[in-house]
Write an enzyme that holds these catalytic residues in place. Structure first.
Site, short mmCIF file in Angstrom:
data_model
loop_
_atom_site.label_atom_id
_atom_site.label_comp_id
_atom_site.label_asym_id
_atom_site.label_seq_id
_atom_site.Cartn_x
_atom_site.Cartn_y
_atom_site.Cartn_z
N TRP A 74 -2.01 31.00 -83.60
CA TRP A 74 -2.80 31.09 -82.37
C TRP A 74 -3.79 29.93 -82.30
CZ3 TRP A 74 -6.72 35.61 -81.23
CH2 TRP A 74 -7.12 35.54 -79.88
N LYS A 156 -1.70 22.35 -89.85
CA LYS A 156 -1.92 23.73 -90.29
C LYS A 156 -1.74 23.86 -91.80
CE LYS A 156 0.71 28.11 -90.14
NZ LYS A 156 1.70 28.90 -89.38
N HIS A 158 -2.20 27.05 -95.16
CA HIS A 158 -2.69 28.30 -95.74
C HIS A 158 -3.29 28.04 -97.12
CE1 HIS A 158 -1.11 30.63 -92.54
NE2 HIS A 158 0.15 30.60 -92.90
N ARG A 179 -9.67 37.08 -90.98
CA ARG A 179 -9.23 38.30 -90.30
C ARG A 179 -9.42 39.51 -91.21
NH1 ARG A 179 -3.06 39.41 -87.94
NH2 ARG A 179 -3.60 41.11 -86.51
N SER A 187 0.22 42.86 -91.27
CA SER A 187 0.93 41.76 -90.62
C SER A 187 1.71 40.92 -91.62
CB SER A 187 -0.08 40.88 -89.87
OG SER A 187 0.59 39.89 -89.13
N TYR A 242 -10.96 36.19 -86.34
CA TYR A 242 -9.86 36.55 -85.44
C TYR A 242 -10.32 37.60 -84.44
CZ TYR A 242 -5.17 38.33 -84.18
OH TYR A 242 -4.04 38.73 -83.50
N PHE A 278 -1.42 35.60 -76.28
CA PHE A 278 -0.32 36.19 -77.04
C PHE A 278 0.93 36.36 -76.18
CE2 PHE A 278 2.12 39.74 -78.74
CZ PHE A 278 2.21 39.41 -80.08
N MET A 281 2.57 32.91 -75.46
CA MET A 281 3.19 32.31 -76.64
C MET A 281 4.44 33.09 -77.05
SD MET A 281 -0.12 31.14 -78.91
CE MET A 281 0.87 30.30 -80.16
N LYS A 310 2.59 41.99 -82.36
CA LYS A 310 1.56 42.78 -81.67
C LYS A 310 0.32 41.96 -81.33
CE LYS A 310 2.74 47.41 -83.34
NZ LYS A 310 2.21 48.64 -83.99
#
Length: 347
Positions: A74, A156, A158, A179, A187, A242, A278, A281, A310
């Site tokens: 996002w 990006k 992680h 988050r 998730s 988030y 959301f 996308m 979701k």
């Protein structure tokens, strides 16, 4: 063996490795821990770890950093659109988010999965030959796409701060998204079942146990958070939740506008909010993953949903039993309360 970051590499062995490989069938090369923090990665990370640490970031780059399933995709779309496409007319907008803002370390997972003789067969990876003419995909598909991306680059990751050079924040802006851990574990469970590089086939309770034991790839989550939280006042790090993005997208976009120096109007920020929503996308399959049979388990997608499933806050309440919730609550008390970070929708 030690890495340029100073971390000592310890391979997983014996029963611990056997259990991981039984539950995560995508981890074909094995697993290693990087001590002292105990970061957990597939063994293929060792091929690339020093390259990530020594990656040449530029002052006009933006690095999007989160633990898995905290909203990086996002934020990828938000930041790239703010910097490149606020009027929604950019030619590259039709490409997948991953092609425009590469996931720099995805290669250490791909090495266990991709047929490098037929890279173009994957919808996600078919852009490699266009983006990196004359380059060898075995040297890192995403790493090279990040290196050669047109400026201003939006990248990006992680990975935690400690696996990049200490000069990172002196050179480059970092947007960190955090988050609620309860939503993260739910998730990440779906993601780990859907994405073949993980290939999780164990039970949901076992997955929660992996999480609270800090034994998931990229773990420990709490330490990843702590490293960024302690740098939250640095002028080149923007820390965002988030949950706040979901609750007040325009307010958060205005803060990002100030941090990035993009000087967008409210009309342009509204464009960004709509384009990165959301529903939008999901409708355009912004990641280009859901139909990629090389990377995604189509049975999981057809039954439970794809990459954009979701996008809610508090959905953990429908998934965590009281016993599992108690395990995560104890993990939160043990680790997160220590450095004062609080999440909405944890109760």
């Amino acid at each position: 063996m030690s890495l340029a970051s100073g971390h000592k590499v310890v391979p997983l062995e014996g029963e611990e490795l056997a259990k991981q490989k039984k539950d995560f069938i995508g981890y074909k090369s094995g697993l290693v821990r990087l001590n002292p923090e105990r970061w957990l990665f597939t063994t293929a990370f060792l091929k690339y770890g020093d390259k990530y640490y020594n990656f040449k970031f530029e002052p006009n780059d933006v690095l999007l950093m989160t633990w898995p399933k905290c909203g990086t995709t996002w934020m990828q779309e938000i930041v790239w659109t703010m910097r490149n496409n606020p009027d929604l007319g950019h030619a590259l907008a039709s490409l997948s988010t991953m092609a425009r803002s590469p996931f720099i370390e995805m290669d250490f997972f791909l090495d266990d999965l991709v047929d490098f003789e037929n890279v173009a067969e994957s919808p996600l990876l078919k852009n490699f030959d266009i983006a990196c003419p004359g380059r060898n995909p075995r040297d890192g598909i995403m790493l090279q796409m990040a290196e050669l991306a047109s400026p201003p680059r939006t990248i990006k990751t992680h990975l935690p701060l400690s696996l990049f050079a200490p000069s990172l924040l002196e050179t480059t802006k970092v947007v960190y998204v955090a988050r609620n851990p309860k939503d993260v574990v739910v998730s990440f469970h779906h993601h780990s079942r859907m994405i073949k590089v993980h290939g999780y086939v164990g039970s949901f309770p076992d997955f929660v146990q992996y999480f609270v034991d800090d034994n998931l790839a990229y773990g420990p989550y709490w330490l990843h958070l702590k490293e960024a939280w302690e740098k939250r006042h640095h002028p080149n790090l923007h820390f965002v939740f988030y949950e706040d993005l979901k609750e007040d997208i325009m307010g958060e976009l205005r803060k990002l506008n100030d941090f990035l120096g993009t000087e967008l109007t409210d009309n342009q920020l509204n464009n960004v909010a709509k384009h990165s929503s959301f529903s939008e996308m999901k409708a355009r399959d912004a990641m280009g993953l859901d139909k990629d049979e090389t990377l995604c388990d189509q049975k999981v997608i057809s039954k439970e949903g794809g990459f954009f499933r979701k996008g809610e806050t508090g959905s953990w309440k429908a998934k965590l039993t009281p016993e599992l919730e108690d395990k995560v609550d104890k993990w939160i008390t043990r680790h997160l309360n220590d450095f004062g970070i609080n999440f909405k929708y944890c109760l």
